[in-house]
Design a protein around this motif. Structure first.
Motif, short mmCIF file in Angstrom:
data_model
loop_
_atom_site.label_atom_id
_atom_site.label_comp_id
_atom_site.label_asym_id
_atom_site.label_seq_id
_atom_site.Cartn_x
_atom_site.Cartn_y
_atom_site.Cartn_z
N LYS A 21 0.82 -1.21 0.00
CA LYS A 21 0.00 0.00 0.00
C LYS A 21 0.86 1.27 0.00
O LYS A 21 0.55 2.24 -0.68
N ALA A 22 1.97 1.26 0.73
CA ALA A 22 2.82 2.45 0.84
C ALA A 22 3.71 2.64 -0.39
O ALA A 22 4.27 3.73 -0.58
N LEU A 23 3.86 1.61 -1.21
CA LEU A 23 4.73 1.70 -2.39
C LEU A 23 3.94 2.18 -3.60
O LEU A 23 2.86 1.67 -3.88
N ARG A 24 4.50 3.12 -4.31
CA ARG A 24 3.87 3.56 -5.55
C ARG A 24 4.22 2.58 -6.67
O ARG A 24 5.32 2.02 -6.70
N TRP A 25 3.29 2.41 -7.60
CA TRP A 25 3.51 1.48 -8.71
C TRP A 25 4.70 1.92 -9.55
O TRP A 25 5.49 1.08 -10.00
N LEU A 26 4.86 3.21 -9.76
CA LEU A 26 5.97 3.71 -10.57
C LEU A 26 7.32 3.41 -9.93
O LEU A 26 8.29 3.13 -10.62
N ARG A 27 7.37 3.43 -8.60
CA ARG A 27 8.62 3.08 -7.91
C ARG A 27 8.94 1.61 -8.09
O ARG A 27 10.10 1.24 -8.34
N LEU A 28 7.93 0.75 -7.96
CA LEU A 28 8.14 -0.68 -8.20
C LEU A 28 8.61 -0.93 -9.63
O LEU A 28 9.55 -1.69 -9.87
N TRP A 29 7.95 -0.28 -10.58
CA TRP A 29 8.32 -0.47 -11.97
C TRP A 29 9.72 0.06 -12.24
O TRP A 29 10.51 -0.59 -12.93
N GLY A 30 10.04 1.22 -11.71
CA GLY A 30 11.35 1.84 -11.98
C GLY A 30 12.51 1.00 -11.50
O GLY A 30 13.49 0.78 -12.21
N TRP A 31 12.40 0.52 -10.26
CA TRP A 31 13.50 -0.31 -9.73
C TRP A 31 13.58 -1.65 -10.44
O TRP A 31 14.67 -2.16 -10.71
N GLY A 32 12.44 -2.23 -10.75
CA GLY A 32 12.45 -3.49 -11.50
C GLY A 32 12.98 -3.33 -12.90
O GLY A 32 13.74 -4.17 -13.40
N LEU A 86 15.74 -12.60 -12.40
CA LEU A 86 16.32 -12.21 -11.12
C LEU A 86 16.53 -10.71 -11.02
O LEU A 86 16.30 -10.11 -9.96
N GLY A 87 16.99 -10.11 -12.10
CA GLY A 87 17.24 -8.68 -12.10
C GLY A 87 15.99 -7.85 -11.90
O GLY A 87 16.04 -6.77 -11.31
N VAL A 88 14.86 -8.33 -12.36
CA VAL A 88 13.59 -7.62 -12.17
C VAL A 88 13.01 -7.94 -10.79
O VAL A 88 12.53 -7.04 -10.09
N ALA A 89 13.05 -9.20 -10.38
CA ALA A 89 12.37 -9.61 -9.16
C ALA A 89 13.09 -9.17 -7.88
O ALA A 89 12.42 -8.80 -6.91
N LEU A 90 14.41 -9.20 -7.86
CA LEU A 90 15.12 -8.89 -6.62
C LEU A 90 14.91 -7.46 -6.13
O LEU A 90 14.66 -7.26 -4.93
N PRO A 91 14.99 -6.43 -6.98
CA PRO A 91 14.72 -5.09 -6.46
C PRO A 91 13.29 -4.91 -5.97
O PRO A 91 13.05 -4.24 -4.96
N GLN A 92 12.33 -5.53 -6.65
CA GLN A 92 10.94 -5.40 -6.23
C GLN A 92 10.70 -6.17 -4.93
O GLN A 92 9.96 -5.71 -4.06
N TRP A 93 11.32 -7.31 -4.77
CA TRP A 93 11.22 -8.05 -3.52
C TRP A 93 11.83 -7.24 -2.38
O TRP A 93 11.26 -7.18 -1.28
N TYR A 94 12.97 -6.62 -2.62
CA TYR A 94 13.62 -5.81 -1.60
C TYR A 94 12.73 -4.63 -1.18
O TYR A 94 12.56 -4.36 0.01
N LEU A 95 12.14 -3.96 -2.16
CA LEU A 95 11.25 -2.85 -1.83
C LEU A 95 10.04 -3.30 -1.04
O LEU A 95 9.60 -2.63 -0.10
N LEU A 96 9.48 -4.44 -1.39
CA LEU A 96 8.29 -4.94 -0.71
C LEU A 96 8.63 -5.43 0.70
O LEU A 96 7.84 -5.22 1.62
N SER A 97 9.79 -6.03 0.88
CA SER A 97 10.12 -6.65 2.16
C SER A 97 10.76 -5.69 3.16
O SER A 97 10.49 -5.79 4.35
#
Length: 91
Positions: free
Chosen positions: A37-48, A77-88
């Motif tokens: 909820k606190a993460l913006r979609w654009l931030r998830l997309w950008g880091w991924g 892995l390159g896409v999933a790891l940054p998004q996992w880090y942001l979420l966790s």
């Protein structure tokens, strides 16, 4: 090769990384909506997208060409790891 052709060539090289980052970001926002909820979609997309683009470049350097299965695994892995880090860890 014209500059426009070069642009499209580079854009198509990174398109799988950007598309996968967008789909995974959307899936995170839909499946883990309370945690994300606190993460913006654009931030998830950008880091991924940045992680995926870096993975494409690394696989191109290490494997010598695009389109190998090991390169696609590195892309995932390159896409999933940054998004996992942001979420966790980065709320």
């Amino acid at each position: 090769m014209s500059p426009l052709d070069a642009f499209w060539h580079i854009a198509n090289l990174f398109a799988p990384a950007w598309g996968l980052a967008a789909l995974l970001g959307l899936a995170i926002k839909l499946a883990w909506w309370r945690e994300a909820k606190a993460l913006r979609w654009l931030r998830l997309w950008g880091w991924g997208a940045a992680g995926g683009a870096l993975a494409v470049i690394v696989s191109l350097v290490l494997l010598g060409r695009d389109g190998r299965m090991a390169g696609y695994a590195l892309l995932l892995l390159g896409v999933a790891l940054p998004q996992w880090y942001l979420l966790s860890f980065r709320r």
